[in-house]
Design an enzyme around this catalytic site. Structure first.
Site, PDB file in Angstrom:
ATOM      1  N   ARG A   9      67.393  66.039   2.157  1.00 45.60           N
ATOM      2  CA  ARG A   9      68.086  64.768   1.960  1.00 45.60           C
ATOM      3  C   ARG A   9      67.843  64.207   0.565  1.00 45.60           C
ATOM      4  O   ARG A   9      66.870  64.563  -0.099  1.00 45.60           O
ATOM      5  CB  ARG A   9      67.606  63.730   2.986  1.00 45.60           C
ATOM      6  CG  ARG A   9      67.745  64.154   4.439  1.00 45.60           C
ATOM      7  CD  ARG A   9      67.156  63.110   5.373  1.00 45.60           C
ATOM      8  NE  ARG A   9      67.131  63.579   6.757  1.00 45.60           N
ATOM      9  CZ  ARG A   9      68.148  63.519   7.600  1.00 45.60           C
ATOM     10  NH1 ARG A   9      69.297  62.979   7.178  1.00 45.60           N
ATOM     11  NH2 ARG A   9      68.051  63.965   8.823  1.00 45.60           N
ATOM     12  N   LYS A  62      69.493  75.975  17.437  1.00 46.82           N
ATOM     13  CA  LYS A  62      70.654  75.215  16.959  1.00 46.82           C
ATOM     14  C   LYS A  62      71.285  75.984  15.791  1.00 46.82           C
ATOM     15  O   LYS A  62      70.658  76.133  14.741  1.00 46.82           O
ATOM     16  CB  LYS A  62      70.226  73.817  16.526  1.00 46.82           C
ATOM     17  CG  LYS A  62      69.696  72.967  17.668  1.00 46.82           C
ATOM     18  CD  LYS A  62      69.076  71.677  17.175  1.00 46.82           C
ATOM     19  CE  LYS A  62      70.106  70.744  16.544  1.00 46.82           C
ATOM     20  NZ  LYS A  62      69.462  69.472  16.098  1.00 46.82           N
ATOM     21  N   THR A 119      78.304  67.914  18.851  1.00 43.65           N
ATOM     22  CA  THR A 119      78.735  67.209  17.640  1.00 43.65           C
ATOM     23  C   THR A 119      80.141  66.629  17.740  1.00 43.65           C
ATOM     24  O   THR A 119      81.120  67.365  17.839  1.00 43.65           O
ATOM     25  CB  THR A 119      78.644  68.088  16.374  1.00 43.65           C
ATOM     26  OG1 THR A 119      77.437  68.833  16.369  1.00 43.65           O
ATOM     27  CG2 THR A 119      78.703  67.219  15.123  1.00 43.65           C
ATOM     28  N   ARG A 171      68.603  64.357  26.011  1.00 47.14           N
ATOM     29  CA  ARG A 171      68.101  64.861  24.731  1.00 47.14           C
ATOM     30  C   ARG A 171      67.283  63.778  24.053  1.00 47.14           C
ATOM     31  O   ARG A 171      67.755  62.655  23.863  1.00 47.14           O
ATOM     32  CB  ARG A 171      69.283  65.253  23.840  1.00 47.14           C
ATOM     33  CG  ARG A 171      68.914  65.584  22.386  1.00 47.14           C
ATOM     34  CD  ARG A 171      70.152  65.986  21.604  1.00 47.14           C
ATOM     35  NE  ARG A 171      69.920  66.149  20.181  1.00 47.14           N
ATOM     36  CZ  ARG A 171      70.391  65.328  19.233  1.00 47.14           C
ATOM     37  NH1 ARG A 171      71.122  64.273  19.578  1.00 47.14           N
ATOM     38  NH2 ARG A 171      70.144  65.551  17.962  1.00 47.14           N
TER      39      ARG A 171
END
Length: 476
Positions: A74, A223, A281, A33
């Site tokens: 963020r 995702k 994760t 990845r």
């Protein structure tokens, strides 16, 4: 290789040297990845070239997955790099703030936040470790009260409990990164934060246009990390080639307790719809700093394998951890042990099931026959890899060897559970192809005299979707 479950490893500073990367591939990495949230375009191109070179040296074909960053939801930066928030204190998230943040407030990378929230909403920062309650929205300022405090540092992520942030899945940066991913011929593109099938359809269109010059079309992975994606999971799956159970952001939005059941549901849905699924994760999080995993991590990986996931994924463990190779070895060992305990229920899988396509019926017939005859292997001569994909959706303790003349198909099949892809020369003579297939597996030590195997192919050969023949053979 006796392991059916595939391993996806994220590349980073800890795994970018040729020596470490080769050891990781030899230890069992099937897909690498490239995390487009970090690094420049040339960094990814250089890593992709290194992967191709090292994989060839190791005698294995490894797929490359380009993981797009998605929207940057963020906080901004702080004057001192971080602040310590205390329970009950006020804190302001200011979309117009240009100066560095302090204990009273901070700027935002995500400028739409004031329009996405209202008083009473709960915001979760830094993967849910910090919880803020919205008290008021005044212009571009979101006023909050700290419900659960802690250390908040630069650029930590923001989630809204229950979802509802309107940020598009594909940003201008993602569109540029798709061009880079196509230039390095990434086999898979992972799309971050898709809310619906339209996001995936747009990503596919962008990939196809960018890939035209390179005559390349990647497979797309959605995702699943937004709560909005859960009610429309069926449509997202139809628009994708697979999904990733991205448990980090998903857990923050829907709550930690909801994730295990959602993981099982998503894996089941993907397999039923002939799509691939990656579980990701914190699978081996402790191995970032420790040479062995915790018992809980071992159980987590094993349960994902028992649920039927195609692949388990490592992030910081291999990108920045102290033990990237050992982590791969441990994960591979856990997967093998879990697979030994699997129940095979092929008969139940086929009960009341109808197949509308000849090639799909042949694939299912090969599984059924190999299972009941105790075949040593199943061989699928395939152009597109579809036959091998259909076979891989059912648990069977018979390895599937997918022989293809198409390099892209070979690499894509590196992610399919229980499929060992092998590149072969293009052949048009069926009998010669069948002989060559048996010879390949005998030379690899898979088949020995007296072993039986099932083999599928299409006639005439060389046409995608043309599988129409099943043969059971004994090695002489």
């Amino acid at each position: 290789m006796s392991r059916a479950t595939k391993i996806v490893a994220t590349l980073g500073p800890a795994s970018s040297s040729p020596d470490v990367l080769e050891r990781m591939i030899r230890a069992g990495v099937d897909v690498v990845r490239l995390n487009f949230s970090h690094g420049k375009a040339q960094d990814h191109i250089d890593r992709a070239l290194l992967v191709r070179e090292v994989a060839q040296r190791a005698g294995r074909e490894v797929a490359i997955m380009a993981d797009l960053q998605g929207p940057k939801i963020r906080v901004g930066k702080f004057a001192e790099g971080k602040v310590q928030l205390e329970n009950g204190q006020p804190f302001v998230l200011d979309a117009q703030r240009t100066e560095l943040g302090d204990i009273h407030g901070v700027g935002l990378d995500y400028k739409e936040l004031p329009r996405d929230v209202k008083p009473g909403d709960t915001l979760l920062l830094n993967d849910g470790l910090i919880v803020l309650t919205v008290t008021a929205v005044k212009g571009e300022q979101v006023h909050t009260t700290v419900k659960i405090g802690g250390e908040l540092s630069n650029n930590k992520g923001i989630n809204k409990q229950g979802g509802g942030l309107t940020a598009p899945a594909l940003t201008a940066k993602d569109m540029d990164d798709i061009k880079t991913a196509m230039s390095l011929q990434a086999d898979y593109v992972a799309v971050s934060f898709p809310k619906n099938a339209t996001d995936m359809e747009m990503a596919r269109q962008l990939c196809n246009v960018a890939g035209e010059a390179h005559r390349h079309r990647p497979a797309l992975i959605a995702k699943i990390e937004r709560s909005e994606a859960i009610p429309v999971l069926d449509a997202i799956l139809k628009a994708s080639d697979g999904i990733m159970v991205a448990r980090g952001d998903l857990a923050v939005e829907v709550g930690n307790a909801a994730v295990p059941a959602l993981q099982k549901r998503m894996i089941k849905m993907a397999r039923e719809m002939d799509k691939v699924v990656i579980t990701a994760t914190q699978m081996m999080e402790s191995m970032i700093v420790n040479p062995v995993p915790t018992r809980a991590e071992v159980s987590d990986v094993a349960n994902a394998v028992l649920d039927g996931t195609d692949a388990v994924m490592l992030s910081a463990e291999t990108a920045a951890g102290k033990y990237p190779v050992e982590t791969i070895e441990q994960m591979a060992a856990i997967a093998i042990e879990a697979e030994h305990a699997e129940d095979v229920s092929l008969d139940a899988d086929f009960t009341n099931k109808q197949f509308g396509r000849i090639d799909q019926s042949i694939a299912m017939g090969a599984l059924f026959t190999a299972h009941h005859l105790g075949c040593k292997a199943i061989i699928a001569l395939t152009e597109s890899g579809s036959t091998a994909l259909w076979m891989s959706r059912h648990k069977i303790h018979v390895p599937i060897y997918a022989l293809t003349a198409q390099r892209l198909s070979q690499r894509k099949m590196a992610l399919y559970r229980n499929v060992r892809p092998i590149l072969i020369p293009s052949m048009t003579d069926r009998d010669e192809a069948l002989k060559m297939a048996e010879r390949q597996l005998v030379e690899r030590g898979v088949l020995m005299p007296g072993d039986t195997y099932a083999i599928t192919c299409g006639e005439p050969m060389g046409h995608p979707g043309g599988t129409n023949m099943l043969k059971v053979c004994e090695v002489r």
